[in-house]
Write a protein that holds these residues in place. Structure first.
Motif, PDB file in Angstrom:
ATOM      1  N   ASP A 189       0.804  -1.230   0.000  1.00 21.95           N
ATOM      2  CA  ASP A 189       0.000   0.000   0.000  1.00 21.95           C
ATOM      3  C   ASP A 189       0.834   1.277   0.000  1.00 21.95           C
ATOM      4  OD1 ASP A 189      -2.478  -0.890  -0.379  1.00 21.95           O
ATOM      5  OD2 ASP A 189      -3.095  -0.829   1.739  1.00 21.95           O
ATOM      6  N   ASP A 190       1.961   1.269   0.754  1.00 21.04           N
ATOM      7  CA  ASP A 190       2.731   2.520   0.843  1.00 21.04           C
ATOM      8  C   ASP A 190       3.471   2.843  -0.451  1.00 21.04           C
ATOM      9  OD1 ASP A 190       4.510   0.450   1.112  1.00 21.04           O
ATOM     10  OD2 ASP A 190       5.752   1.440   2.619  1.00 21.04           O
ATOM     11  N   LYS A 191       3.484   1.894  -1.398  1.00 19.09           N
ATOM     12  CA  LYS A 191       4.141   2.177  -2.693  1.00 19.09           C
ATOM     13  C   LYS A 191       3.129   2.645  -3.738  1.00 19.09           C
ATOM     14  CE  LYS A 191       8.023  -1.014  -2.564  1.00 19.09           C
ATOM     15  NZ  LYS A 191       8.447  -2.351  -2.973  1.00 19.09           N
ATOM     16  N   SER A 192       1.841   2.552  -3.416  1.00 18.41           N
ATOM     17  CA  SER A 192       0.843   2.817  -4.455  1.00 18.41           C
ATOM     18  C   SER A 192       0.241   4.211  -4.321  1.00 18.41           C
ATOM     19  CB  SER A 192      -0.263   1.767  -4.376  1.00 18.41           C
ATOM     20  OG  SER A 192      -1.071   2.023  -3.251  1.00 18.41           O
ATOM     21  N   VAL A 193      -0.320   4.687  -5.420  1.00 18.33           N
ATOM     22  CA  VAL A 193      -1.048   5.963  -5.372  1.00 18.33           C
ATOM     23  C   VAL A 193      -2.419   5.787  -6.033  1.00 18.33           C
ATOM     24  CG1 VAL A 193       1.005   7.457  -5.401  1.00 18.33           C
ATOM     25  CG2 VAL A 193      -0.054   6.839  -7.543  1.00 18.33           C
ATOM     26  N   TYR A 194      -3.385   6.536  -5.508  1.00 22.74           N
ATOM     27  CA  TYR A 194      -4.725   6.525  -6.109  1.00 22.74           C
ATOM     28  C   TYR A 194      -4.757   7.556  -7.227  1.00 22.74           C
ATOM     29  CZ  TYR A 194      -6.435   3.670  -2.258  1.00 22.74           C
ATOM     30  OH  TYR A 194      -6.644   2.641  -1.374  1.00 22.74           O
ATOM     31  N   LEU A 195      -5.208   7.140  -8.393  1.00 20.99           N
ATOM     32  CA  LEU A 195      -5.284   8.085  -9.514  1.00 20.99           C
ATOM     33  C   LEU A 195      -6.690   8.666  -9.603  1.00 20.99           C
ATOM     34  CD1 LEU A 195      -3.233   6.477 -12.450  1.00 20.99           C
ATOM     35  CD2 LEU A 195      -2.519   8.143 -10.728  1.00 20.99           C
ATOM     36  N   GLU A 196      -6.975   9.589  -8.704  1.00 19.23           N
ATOM     37  CA  GLU A 196      -8.269  10.255  -8.787  1.00 19.23           C
ATOM     38  C   GLU A 196      -8.266  11.128 -10.042  1.00 19.23           C
ATOM     39  OE1 GLU A 196      -8.866  12.097  -4.871  1.00 19.23           O
ATOM     40  OE2 GLU A 196     -10.154  10.358  -4.456  1.00 19.23           O
ATOM     41  N   ALA A 197      -9.403  11.248 -10.698  1.00 17.20           N
ATOM     42  CA  ALA A 197      -9.440  12.036 -11.942  1.00 17.20           C
ATOM     43  C   ALA A 197     -10.781  12.733 -12.055  1.00 17.20           C
ATOM     44  CB  ALA A 197      -9.237  11.115 -13.149  1.00 17.20           C
ATOM     45  N   LYS A 198     -10.737  13.938 -12.560  1.00 17.60           N
ATOM     46  CA  LYS A 198     -11.972  14.676 -12.825  1.00 17.60           C
ATOM     47  C   LYS A 198     -12.565  14.174 -14.137  1.00 17.60           C
ATOM     48  CE  LYS A 198     -12.285  17.742  -9.558  1.00 17.60           C
ATOM     49  NZ  LYS A 198     -13.266  17.305  -8.575  1.00 17.60           N
ATOM     50  N   CYS A 199     -13.874  14.327 -14.241  1.00 20.90           N
ATOM     51  CA  CYS A 199     -14.567  13.915 -15.456  1.00 20.90           C
ATOM     52  C   CYS A 199     -13.864  14.497 -16.693  1.00 20.90           C
ATOM     53  CB  CYS A 199     -15.999  14.432 -15.363  1.00 20.90           C
ATOM     54  SG  CYS A 199     -16.996  14.011 -16.756  1.00 20.90           S
ATOM     55  N   GLY A 200     -13.518  13.668 -17.642  1.00 18.59           N
ATOM     56  CA  GLY A 200     -12.887  14.129 -18.884  1.00 18.59           C
ATOM     57  C   GLY A 200     -11.376  14.058 -18.861  1.00 18.59           C
ATOM     58  N   GLU A 201     -10.775  13.884 -17.678  1.00 18.83           N
ATOM     59  CA  GLU A 201      -9.306  13.826 -17.631  1.00 18.83           C
ATOM     60  C   GLU A 201      -8.808  12.488 -18.156  1.00 18.83           C
ATOM     61  OE1 GLU A 201      -8.342  17.046 -14.101  1.00 18.83           O
ATOM     62  OE2 GLU A 201      -8.159  14.916 -13.627  1.00 18.83           O
ATOM     63  N   ALA A 202      -7.711  12.556 -18.894  1.00 19.54           N
ATOM     64  CA  ALA A 202      -7.143  11.343 -19.491  1.00 19.54           C
ATOM     65  C   ALA A 202      -5.799  11.037 -18.833  1.00 19.54           C
ATOM     66  CB  ALA A 202      -6.956  11.553 -20.989  1.00 19.54           C
ATOM     67  N   ILE A 203      -5.493   9.745 -18.751  1.00 20.91           N
ATOM     68  CA  ILE A 203      -4.225   9.311 -18.135  1.00 20.91           C
ATOM     69  C   ILE A 203      -3.562   8.319 -19.083  1.00 20.91           C
ATOM     70  CG2 ILE A 203      -3.169   8.192 -16.127  1.00 20.91           C
ATOM     71  CD1 ILE A 203      -5.691   8.927 -14.526  1.00 20.91           C
ATOM     72  N   LEU A 204      -2.298   8.585 -19.362  1.00 23.64           N
ATOM     73  CA  LEU A 204      -1.520   7.675 -20.196  1.00 23.64           C
ATOM     74  C   LEU A 204      -0.870   6.631 -19.283  1.00 23.64           C
ATOM     75  CD1 LEU A 204      -0.301   7.186 -23.084  1.00 23.64           C
ATOM     76  CD2 LEU A 204       1.559   8.733 -22.404  1.00 23.64           C
ATOM     77  N   LEU A 205      -1.046   5.358 -19.614  1.00 23.16           N
ATOM     78  CA  LEU A 205      -0.521   4.291 -18.753  1.00 23.16           C
ATOM     79  C   LEU A 205       0.384   3.371 -19.554  1.00 23.16           C
ATOM     80  CD1 LEU A 205      -3.936   3.083 -17.273  1.00 23.16           C
ATOM     81  CD2 LEU A 205      -2.195   4.328 -15.989  1.00 23.16           C
ATOM     82  N   HIS A 206       1.521   3.030 -18.964  1.00 31.29           N
ATOM     83  CA  HIS A 206       2.372   2.006 -19.575  1.00 31.29           C
ATOM     84  C   HIS A 206       1.738   0.643 -19.323  1.00 31.29           C
ATOM     85  CE1 HIS A 206       5.721  -0.648 -20.388  1.00 31.29           C
ATOM     86  NE2 HIS A 206       6.337   0.372 -20.974  1.00 31.29           N
ATOM     87  N   TYR A 207       1.796  -0.248 -20.324  1.00 33.74           N
ATOM     88  CA  TYR A 207       1.105  -1.539 -20.225  1.00 33.74           C
ATOM     89  C   TYR A 207       1.544  -2.383 -19.044  1.00 33.74           C
ATOM     90  CZ  TYR A 207      -1.723  -1.646 -24.390  1.00 33.74           C
ATOM     91  OH  TYR A 207      -2.706  -1.430 -25.297  1.00 33.74           O
ATOM     92  N   TRP A 208       2.760  -2.216 -18.592  1.00 34.31           N
ATOM     93  CA  TRP A 208       3.252  -3.077 -17.519  1.00 34.31           C
ATOM     94  C   TRP A 208       3.100  -2.448 -16.147  1.00 34.31           C
ATOM     95  CZ3 TRP A 208       8.286  -4.271 -20.645  1.00 34.31           C
ATOM     96  CH2 TRP A 208       7.935  -5.081 -21.732  1.00 34.31           C
ATOM     97  N   LEU A 209       2.552  -1.238 -16.105  1.00 33.61           N
ATOM     98  CA  LEU A 209       2.351  -0.594 -14.801  1.00 33.61           C
ATOM     99  C   LEU A 209       1.361  -1.428 -13.982  1.00 33.61           C
ATOM    100  CD1 LEU A 209       3.032   2.167 -13.327  1.00 33.61           C
ATOM    101  CD2 LEU A 209       0.705   2.820 -13.969  1.00 33.61           C
ATOM    102  N   LEU A 210       1.715  -1.735 -12.737  1.00 32.46           N
ATOM    103  CA  LEU A 210       0.781  -2.463 -11.870  1.00 32.46           C
ATOM    104  C   LEU A 210      -0.386  -1.540 -11.558  1.00 32.46           C
ATOM    105  CD1 LEU A 210       3.267  -4.213  -9.404  1.00 32.46           C
ATOM    106  CD2 LEU A 210       2.039  -5.230 -11.331  1.00 32.46           C
ATOM    107  N   HIS A 211      -1.599  -2.003 -11.877  1.00 31.69           N
ATOM    108  CA  HIS A 211      -2.773  -1.186 -11.589  1.00 31.69           C
ATOM    109  C   HIS A 211      -3.941  -2.055 -11.157  1.00 31.69           C
ATOM    110  CE1 HIS A 211      -2.978  -2.128 -15.889  1.00 31.69           C
ATOM    111  NE2 HIS A 211      -4.251  -1.776 -15.945  1.00 31.69           N
ATOM    112  N   ARG A 212      -4.807  -1.462 -10.371  1.00 30.99           N
ATOM    113  CA  ARG A 212      -5.985  -2.143  -9.871  1.00 30.99           C
ATOM    114  C   ARG A 212      -7.090  -1.123  -9.710  1.00 30.99           C
ATOM    115  NH1 ARG A 212      -7.345  -1.264  -4.673  1.00 30.99           N
ATOM    116  NH2 ARG A 212      -8.340  -3.271  -4.333  1.00 30.99           N
ATOM    117  N   SER A 213      -8.298  -1.559  -9.387  1.00 33.97           N
ATOM    118  CA  SER A 213      -9.349  -0.602  -9.019  1.00 33.97           C
ATOM    119  C   SER A 213     -10.336  -1.284  -8.082  1.00 33.97           C
ATOM    120  CB  SER A 213     -10.051  -0.030 -10.257  1.00 33.97           C
ATOM    121  OG  SER A 213     -10.651  -1.045 -11.011  1.00 33.97           O
ATOM    122  N   GLY A 214     -11.014  -0.452  -7.278  1.00 24.86           N
ATOM    123  CA  GLY A 214     -11.866  -0.995  -6.216  1.00 24.86           C
ATOM    124  C   GLY A 214     -13.343  -0.974  -6.579  1.00 24.86           C
ATOM    125  N   VAL A 215     -14.186  -1.073  -5.549  1.00 30.39           N
ATOM    126  CA  VAL A 215     -15.632  -1.063  -5.764  1.00 30.39           C
ATOM    127  C   VAL A 215     -16.159   0.366  -5.574  1.00 30.39           C
ATOM    128  CG1 VAL A 215     -15.978  -3.465  -5.065  1.00 30.39           C
ATOM    129  CG2 VAL A 215     -16.073  -1.679  -3.349  1.00 30.39           C
TER     130      VAL A 215
END
Ligand SMILES: O=C(O)CCC(=O)C(=O)O
Length: 259
Positions: A189-215
């Motif tokens: 957990d201490d290595k991760s960050v939450y990518l909060e985003a406003k409606c319409g914001e785009a984020i470029l992600l590298h394919y190998w980046l560890l990512h997850r999402s919750g409920v």
């Protein structure tokens, strides 16, 4: 076009906040269109629909297929490049500039996908990497653009990433969900960050980046549109088929919906 500093940040972190890319008109058009597609008011016979799991567990997410009735609870919809509103966004000049820098002139997409966590629902999508054997491609894709179709917050299941984790490379040849051991080693957990985003914001992600999402614990859905861009020559290993081109030679041109 991205600046050198932005490319450097992307190379170091494995993701880059691109800010608001869609115009407000385009954003409203995508929001309305995805409702119409879910409700069956706009139909594309070949589009892929997947409902969410009844239990909220990722392992219970049902296999997808055809549209199966009017509901705003679809978890995932693929092949959105068939729709002219989404295709126009996929072909945004900024995405052309970014992908041309990485792949050259001819760029294809592996998938153009709606990801939804309906109000008070959704499934934990465990830490995973994109690409790998599970995708069955002869050349690894390198990047995806994820766009918030409404505000994404910690409460409604925004993405969580481990900055720099793309440098680990693919953790297993097969790819996708990582093992418990890898999660213990690389995704504390201490290595991760939450990518909060406003409606319409785009984020470029590298394919190998560890990512997850919750409920989603809120009374509004958490919706996103995510597009995986890859080299235009990429083929499916088994079938040899190529993928829809979005930039360069024989690139898709917007077609009208069926109804
Ligand atoms: O939207 C999400 O919750 C996850 C998206 C994702 O995994 C992706 O775009 O690769």
């Amino acid at each position: 076009m991205l600046t050198d500093a932005q490319w450097k940040q992307y190379d170091e972190q494995g993701y880059l906040l691109l800010g608001q890319v869609a115009s407000s008109t385009q954003l409203i058009a995508m929001q309305d269109r995805i409702d119409d597609i879910m409700l069956g008011k706009v139909r594309y016979p070949d589009m892929y629909f997947q409902l969410d799991s009844a239990t909220g567990e990722y392992k219970d997410v049902p296999g997808g297929g055809e549209w199966s009735g009017a509901t705003l609870d679809y978890r995932k919809i693929e092949l959105l490049e068939m729709d002219p509103i989404f295709l126009e966004y996929i072909q945004n000049p900024l995405f052309r500039a970014i992908t041309n820098t990485v792949y050259g002139e001819n760029v294809a997409i592996y998938r153009a996908m709606f990801m939804n966590k309906p109000a008070h629902k959704g499934t934990i999508l465990p830490y995973h990497q994109d690409g790998g054997g599970i995708w069955g491609l002869d050349c690894n894709p390198l990047m995806t653009v994820w766009t918030a179709l409404n505000d994404a917050t910690r409460e409604n299941g925004c993405m969580q990433v481990v900055p720099g984790s793309h440098k680990l490379g693919l953790l297993s040849e097969y790819g996708h969900v990582i093992s418990e051991e890898h999660e213990r080693l690389y995704a504390q957990d201490d290595k991760s960050v939450y990518l909060e985003a406003k409606c319409g914001e785009a984020i470029l992600l590298h394919y190998w980046l560890l990512h997850r999402s919750g409920v989603n614990h809120t009374s509004e859905p958490r919706r996103a549109f995510t597009v995986c861009y890859m080299d235009g020559e990429t083929r499916h290993v088994k079938s040899g088929h190529q993928f829809p081109r979005v930039f360069g030679e024989n690139a898709l041109v917007p077609q009208s919906p069926v109804g």
